[in-house]
Design an enzyme around this catalytic site. Structure first.
Site, PDB file in Angstrom:
ATOM      1  N   GLY A 152       0.816  -1.209   0.000  1.00  0.00           N
ATOM      2  CA  GLY A 152       0.000   0.000   0.000  1.00  0.00           C
ATOM      3  C   GLY A 152       0.852   1.263   0.000  1.00  0.00           C
ATOM      4  O   GLY A 152       0.561   2.234  -0.687  1.00  0.00           O
ATOM      5  N   TRP A 185       2.463   1.635  -3.355  1.00  0.00           N
ATOM      6  CA  TRP A 185       1.463   2.082  -4.345  1.00  0.00           C
ATOM      7  C   TRP A 185       1.404   3.601  -4.410  1.00  0.00           C
ATOM      8  O   TRP A 185       1.252   4.199  -5.459  1.00  0.00           O
ATOM      9  CB  TRP A 185       0.100   1.497  -3.981  1.00  0.00           C
ATOM     10  CG  TRP A 185      -1.023   1.937  -4.896  1.00  0.00           C
ATOM     11  CD1 TRP A 185      -1.441   1.319  -6.038  1.00  0.00           C
ATOM     12  CD2 TRP A 185      -1.855   3.078  -4.732  1.00  0.00           C
ATOM     13  NE1 TRP A 185      -2.477   2.009  -6.605  1.00  0.00           N
ATOM     14  CE2 TRP A 185      -2.766   3.096  -5.828  1.00  0.00           C
ATOM     15  CE3 TRP A 185      -1.942   4.096  -3.790  1.00  0.00           C
ATOM     16  CZ2 TRP A 185      -3.729   4.085  -5.983  1.00  0.00           C
ATOM     17  CZ3 TRP A 185      -2.905   5.093  -3.951  1.00  0.00           C
ATOM     18  CH2 TRP A 185      -3.783   5.066  -5.048  1.00  0.00           C
ATOM     19  N   HIS A 186       1.547   4.212  -3.218  1.00  0.00           N
ATOM     20  CA  HIS A 186       1.450   5.670  -3.155  1.00  0.00           C
ATOM     21  C   HIS A 186       2.638   6.350  -3.808  1.00  0.00           C
ATOM     22  O   HIS A 186       2.494   7.433  -4.373  1.00  0.00           O
ATOM     23  CB  HIS A 186       1.323   6.143  -1.705  1.00  0.00           C
ATOM     24  CG  HIS A 186      -0.048   5.997  -1.146  1.00  0.00           C
ATOM     25  ND1 HIS A 186      -0.493   4.845  -0.553  1.00  0.00           N
ATOM     26  CD2 HIS A 186      -1.079   6.870  -1.112  1.00  0.00           C
ATOM     27  CE1 HIS A 186      -1.749   5.011  -0.168  1.00  0.00           C
ATOM     28  NE2 HIS A 186      -2.137   6.229  -0.491  1.00  0.00           N
ATOM     29  N   GLY A 187       3.789   5.760  -3.690  1.00  0.00           N
ATOM     30  CA  GLY A 187       4.939   6.431  -4.294  1.00  0.00           C
ATOM     31  C   GLY A 187       6.195   5.606  -4.228  1.00  0.00           C
ATOM     32  O   GLY A 187       6.341   4.728  -3.380  1.00  0.00           O
ATOM     33  N   PHE A 227      -0.066  10.100  -7.672  1.00  0.00           N
ATOM     34  CA  PHE A 227      -0.072   8.644  -7.568  1.00  0.00           C
ATOM     35  C   PHE A 227      -0.648   8.033  -8.847  1.00  0.00           C
ATOM     36  O   PHE A 227      -0.767   6.851  -8.959  1.00  0.00           O
ATOM     37  CB  PHE A 227      -0.859   8.192  -6.337  1.00  0.00           C
ATOM     38  CG  PHE A 227      -0.417   8.911  -5.090  1.00  0.00           C
ATOM     39  CD1 PHE A 227      -1.333   9.512  -4.275  1.00  0.00           C
ATOM     40  CD2 PHE A 227       0.925   9.022  -4.785  1.00  0.00           C
ATOM     41  CE1 PHE A 227      -0.926  10.219  -3.141  1.00  0.00           C
ATOM     42  CE2 PHE A 227       1.343   9.717  -3.654  1.00  0.00           C
ATOM     43  CZ  PHE A 227       0.404  10.320  -2.835  1.00  0.00           C
TER      44      PHE A 227
END
Lengths: 473, 337
Positions: free
Chosen positions: A325, A328-330, A473
Site C-alpha cells: 500500500g 502504491w502511493h509512491g 499517484f
C-alpha cells in the site's frame, strides 16, 4: 485537465449538449469514451497510448480467462495478465526507484547503473489496480467480462475517476456503464451538490491548509515544536479534504451523468483505532488491498499453520499488505516506511484485539480519547508521507518529540479551526446518525445551498489552485 | 418563493460574517493635491491578511492616539496604513506613544494609503506641507515605490523628458459612484475585490495563450527594477519637493530572507541598492535592520506574516510594526531634540 479548469468546464458543457442531442446508448457511450480520451490526452498523448494498450491487452485476456475451461491454462492466462499489468506499473513508476536503490546499496563497490527518463502516466496506479481487480474477479467468478470492448474501454478510461480514483470494481460499475447514461434532473442536482461540496473542500479548506503545511515542511528547523505539530496535523486534515474533495467532485461529475460511485471516505477522523481508520480512509484502496492481497495471503498462511495466535499469521499479512500500500502511493522509501509502520500497527491491534473496538457501538465519552489518539498517530505517521526526503522527515519528527523545540511560533488559525471542524463535525455526525452521503434536501434549500457553496468557494479560495495531492499517484 | 427566501437568508448570514470579520471598505473621497483617500471619519475592516480595524480622521489621515503636539508627518503606502493590524499597533502609533513616553509631545500624522509611488509622494508635497506644517516629513518607501512611479497608467507618474524626469499628473477625478454602491455591502466589496484578483489572473492566462510568458516575467516591471540612475533622479525630485522641511526616508527592510535550505539571510540586494543611492545623494534615512534581527534573535518572531497568511510573508504584523515604530521613535527622538 483538472476539474478546476476552464477547459474542463467547456468540455463538460459540450458533452452535456451532445448527450442531450444523441439519446442512443451506444452513441452516448462512444461520446463518453471520446471525452475520456480527450480528458486524459490533454496531459500527454503518450499517456493515452499507454492506457489504450493496457485496455486492449486486458480486454483480450479477460475473454481468454473467462472462456478457458482448463484450470491450468486459465491460471497461466491470469498470471500472464497480472504480470503484464505489474510490469507496466513497475516500469513507469518503480524502475528508477529500483535502480537508485541498487546504486545506493552497491555504490561503494563502484557499481552505478544509469536511470531512464520516464514520464509517469497520470493515474497509472489507479487504473492498473482496476484492471488487476477486473481480471482477478473474472477468474474467481465474481464478475463477468464486459459485454463489449466499448463497455470495457469506458470502464477503464471513464474520465471522472481516471486520474485519482476511486478505484472501481467491475461488478459495481460495469452494469451501470452497460445501462448507459441516466440523465435526470435529480441526478444532475445531486451531482452538482457533490461537486460543489468537493470544490469547497479543495479550494477553501485544503489549499488554505497548504499554506502552513508547505512552510513547515520546507523549513521545519525554523519553527517551534508547537508550530510543527500544528503543521503536521494540518497536513492530515489537508490530505483528507484534498482527496475527499476530489472524490466528491469525481462523484459529482459522474452522478450528473447518472453514474454512482462508491463512498471513498467515511469520517476517518472519528476512528477509534487504526484498523477502523483504514475502513474509513480511501476505502476503495483499502478494500482492494484487503480483498486481493491481505485475505489471500492470510488464508495461505493459515493453511500452513492453523493457529490464529501464530505470530507470523498475525503480523506478516498486515505488514506486507501495507508495504505494498505504501509503495502504491509512491516510489520512495518514505512511502514504504509509512506503509510498513501502518501494517505493524494494524498487526499489533489485531494481536491485542484492539481492532475489535471498530465493531463496538459508539460511545462519545469512551471514544473521545481513542479518536484523538488516532488523529495524532495518523498525523505523526503522515510525516513520512509528506516529507520530501527522509532527512526532512527526521527533522520534523525531532520537533514533534520536542528535541530542539525552540523556534518561531506561528499559530495558523485556519489550520486549528479546520482540524477542530473535522473532529467536532465528525462527532456531531456520528452522534446524530446523520447521513451525509445522500443529500436529500428539498428544492428551496438545495438552490440556496448551491448558490452559497459556489459563492463561498469563489470568495474564500486561496490565491492559486494547488494541484490535487493524489494526482502524483 | 421559498427558494428565494432561503437564498436571501443565506446571503444575509454571509453578509454579516463578511462585513464584520473579512472586509469592509470605507467610502472614498478625492482630495485636491493628494488624490483618492478614505472619506473623513470612516472605517476599514480587513480580515484577509491578519485582522485590523482602521479609523480615518480627515483628508485620509489614519488615527493615532495623540492629536496634539509638534507636527511630524509619516507619509507612506500600505505598510504605513497598516490595515492588517489595529490602530494602536501600527508603527506610527507605536512611535508616537514611545516619543510621548520619553517626554516628547509629538503628533505623528499617519498619511498612509495603499499603492502609493514616489511620484505620488512628490505630487502631494505642497498639500502635506501646507496642511500639516511639519517639522519633519518621514517618507516610507522601498524600491517598488520607485518602479511604480514609471507606470504611465497611474494618476501621478514620472516621465523621462530631455534626460530628466518630469512629474505628470492625470487631472481626471475618478468616478467613485460605483465604489460607493459596492462598499455599502460587505459581500459586494468582497466580490469586487475577488473579481479584481480573478480578472488579473484571467488576463494573465489569456495573454499566456497568445504568447508564452517566460518564467519570472509576469511582474517583470516592478521585480526587475534596478536602474540606479533613475533611482537617484527620483530621490533628487523627492528631496526638492520637501526642501522646506526635514526629509527622512524610512526603508522597511525586506528581511529576513529565508533561503531554500532554510538558513536566514540578513541582507537584500534591492535594499542595498536603495540605501547606496540615498547615501550618495546625502539623504537621511532610517533602515531598522538591527531591530528586525533582534526581533528574530531575541524573541524568535518574524516581522511579517499573520495567523491567516504564510509566515514571514506580506505586510508587517504587530511585532514588525512594534520593532519599526520603536526604531523610528529612537531616530526621531534624536533628530527632534
Amino acid at each position: 485537465m483538472s476539474f478546476l479548469s476552464l477547459e474542463f468546464i467547456a468540455l463538460f458543457i459540450v458533452l452535456l449538449i451532445i448527450l442531450g442531442i444523441f439519446k442512443q446508448p451506444t452513441v452516448q457511450k462512444l461520446v463518453l469514451l471520446a471525452v475520456s480520451c480527450i480528458f486524459y490526452a490533454y496531459w500527454s498523448w503518450q499517456f493515452l497510448v499507454v492506457i489504450i494498450l493496457v485496455t486492449l491487452v486486458n480486454y483480450a485476456a479477460s475473454l481468454k480467462v473467462y472462456g478457458q475451461e482448463d484450470p491450468l491454462l486459465k491460471r497461466r492466462w491470469v498470471l500472464a495478465t497480472v504480470v503484464f499489468n505489474l510490469l507496466v506499473l513497475g516500469y513507469f513508476k518503480y524502475f528508477n526507484f529500483f535502480i537508485d536503490s541498487l546504486n545506493n546499496l552497491f555504490g561503494s563497490l563502484g557499481i552505478q547503473l544509469g536511470t531512464l527518463e520516464i514520464l509517469l502516466p497520470l493515474g497509472i496506479s489507479f487504473y492498473i489496480f482496476e484492471t488487476l481487480s477486473y481480471i482477478l474477479d473474472i477468474n474467481n467468478g465474481s464478475t463477468q467480462p464486459a459485454k463489449s470492448l466499448l463497455d470495457y474501454a469506458l470502464f477503464a478510461t471513464f474520465f471522472p475517476r481516471l486520474v485519482s480514483g476511486p478505484i472501481m470494481r467491475a461488478s459495481h460499475f460495469l452494469p451501470q456503464l452497460e445501462r448507459g447514461v441516466n440523465f435526470t434532473r435529480e441526478n444532475f442536482t445531486a451531482g452538482f451538490l457533490f461537486f460543489g461540496q468537493g470544490l469547497l473542500k479543495k479550494i477553501v479548506i485544503a489549499d488554505t491548509l497548504g499554506v502552513i503545511v508547505d512552510r513547515v515542511y520546507q523549513f521545519p528547523d525554523l519553527f517551534s515544536s508547537f508550530t510543527v505539530w500544528l503543521g503536521v496535523i494540518s497536513f492530515s486534515v489537508q490530505m483528507y479534504f484534498d482527496f475527499s474533495g476530489y472524490s466528491d467532485m469525481a462523484t459529482g461529475v459522474a452522478r450528473m451523468l447518472g453514474f454512482e460511485f462508491p463512498i471513498n471516505f467515511n469520517l476517518p477522523f472519528t476512528s477509534r483505532n487504526i484498523t477502523e481508520f483504514w475502513q474509513r480512509w480511501h476505502i476503495s484502496l483499502s478494500t482492494w488491498l484487503r480483498d486481493y492481497i491481505f485475505l489471500p495471503y492470510s488464508r495461505s498462511m493459515l493453511r500452513r499453520n492453523t493457529s490464529g495466535r501464530y505470530l507470523p499469521n498475525i503480523f506478516f499479512p498486515s505488514i506486507v499488505t501495507m508495504l505494498i500500500g505504501g509503495l502504491w502511493h509512491g516510489a520512495t522509501w518514505g512511502f514504504v516506511l509509512w506503509g510498513g509502520l501502518h501494517g505493524l500497527i494494524l498487526a499489533m491491534e489485531r494481536y491485542t484485539k484492539i481492532d475489535r473496538m471498530a465493531g463496538r457501538p459508539r460511545d462519545l465519552k469512551k471514544d473521545f480519547l481513542p479518536m484523538i489518539w488516532v488523529i495524532l498517530l495518523s498525523s505523526f505517521l503522515s510525516v513520512l508521507f509528506r516529507a520530501p526526503s527522509l532527512s526532512t522527515a527526521a527533522s520534523v519528527m525531532k520537533k514533534l518529540f520536542f528535541v530542539n523545540s525552540q523556534g518561531v511560533d506561528w499559530f495558523f488559525l485556519p489550520g486549528f479551526i479546520y482540524a477542530l471542524m473535522v473532529v467536532a463535525g465528525g462527532i456531531v455526525v456520528q452522534r446524530f446518525n446523520m447521513d451525509l452521503t445522500v443529500l436529500s434536501l428539498s428544492k428551496p434549500q438545495t438552490l440556496a445551498l448551491i448558490i452559497v457553496m459556489f459563492l463561498v468557494a469563489f470568495l474564500f479560495a486561496s490565491g492559486g489552485v494547488a494541484p490535487f495531492l493524489y494526482f502524483q499517484f | 418563493m421559498q427558494a428565494a427566501l432561503w437564498v436571501l437568508l443565506c446571503l444575509i448570514v454571509l453578509e454579516l460574517f463578511v462585513r464584520f470579520f473579512i472586509i469592509q471598505i470605507p467610502p472614498k473621497q478625492y482630495v485636491e493635491g493628494l488624490g483618492v483617500v478614505p472619506a473623513d471619519h470612516s472605517r476599514k475592516i480587513w480580515g484577509l491578511e491578519g485582522f485590523g480595524i482602521t479609523h480615518y480622521l480627515v483628508q485620509g489621515e489614519v488615527y493615532t492616539p495623540r492629536q496634539t503636539g509638534g507636527s511630524v508627518v509619516v507619509f507612506g503606502d500600505s505598510y504605513t496604513e497598516a490595515y492588517q493590524v489595529n490602530d494602536a499597533d501600527k508603527y506610527v502609533s507605536v512611535a508616537e506613544e514611545a516619543l510621548w513616553a520619553n517626554g516628547m509631545q509629538i503628533n505623528l500624522h499617519n498619511i498612509g494609503y495603499s499603492d502609493r509611488s514616489v511620484a505620488d509622494y512628490i505630487y502631494a508635497a505642497p498639500h502635506i506641507l501646507q496642511t500639516y506644517d511639519p517639522e519633519v516629513v518621514v517618507v516610507q518607501l522601498n524600491i517598488y515605490n520607485f518602479a511604480a512611479s514609471l507606470f504611465t497608467s497611474r494618476p501621478n507618474y514620472l516621465l523621462e523628458q530631455d534626460a530628466s524626469l518630469v512629474l505628470k499628473h492625470d487631472p481626471e477625478v475618478p468616478d467613485l459612484r460605483l465604489q460607493q454602491v459596492v462598499r455599502q455591502f460587505g459581500l459586494l466589496s468582497f466580490l469586487y475585490y475577488r473579481f479584481d484578483a480573478v480578472n488579473k489572473n484571467l488576463l494573465r492566462y489569456v495573454n499566456s495563450l497568445r504568447a508564452p510568458v517566460p518564467a519570472g516575467a509576469a511582474s517583470a516591471g516592478i521585480e526587475q527594477y534596478d536602474d540606479v540612475e533613475n533611482l537617484k533622479q527620483q530621490l533628487r525630485l523627492l528631496q526638492d519637493a520637501y526642501r522646506e522641511t526635514s526629509l527622512v526616508i524610512l526603508v522597511i527592510p525586506s528581511l529576513p530572507m529565508i533561503t531554500r535550505d532554510g538558513s536566514m539571510v540578513w541582507s537584500e540586494e534591492k535594499d542595498d541598492l536603495l540605501l547606496g543611492a540615498m547615501a550618495e545623494e546625502g539623504i537621511s534615512y532610517v533602515y531598522p535592520r538591527e531591530a528586525f534581527i533582534s526581533l528574530y534573535e531575541d524573541e524568535r518572531k518574524f516581522p511579517r506574516g499573520f495567523f491567516n497568511t504564510p509566515s514571514n510573508y506580506g505586510h508587517l504584523n504587530a511585532d514588525g510594526n512594534r520593532a519599526l515604530g520603536i526604531a523610528l521613535a529612537n531616530y526621531l527622538g534624536g533628530v527632534l531634540k
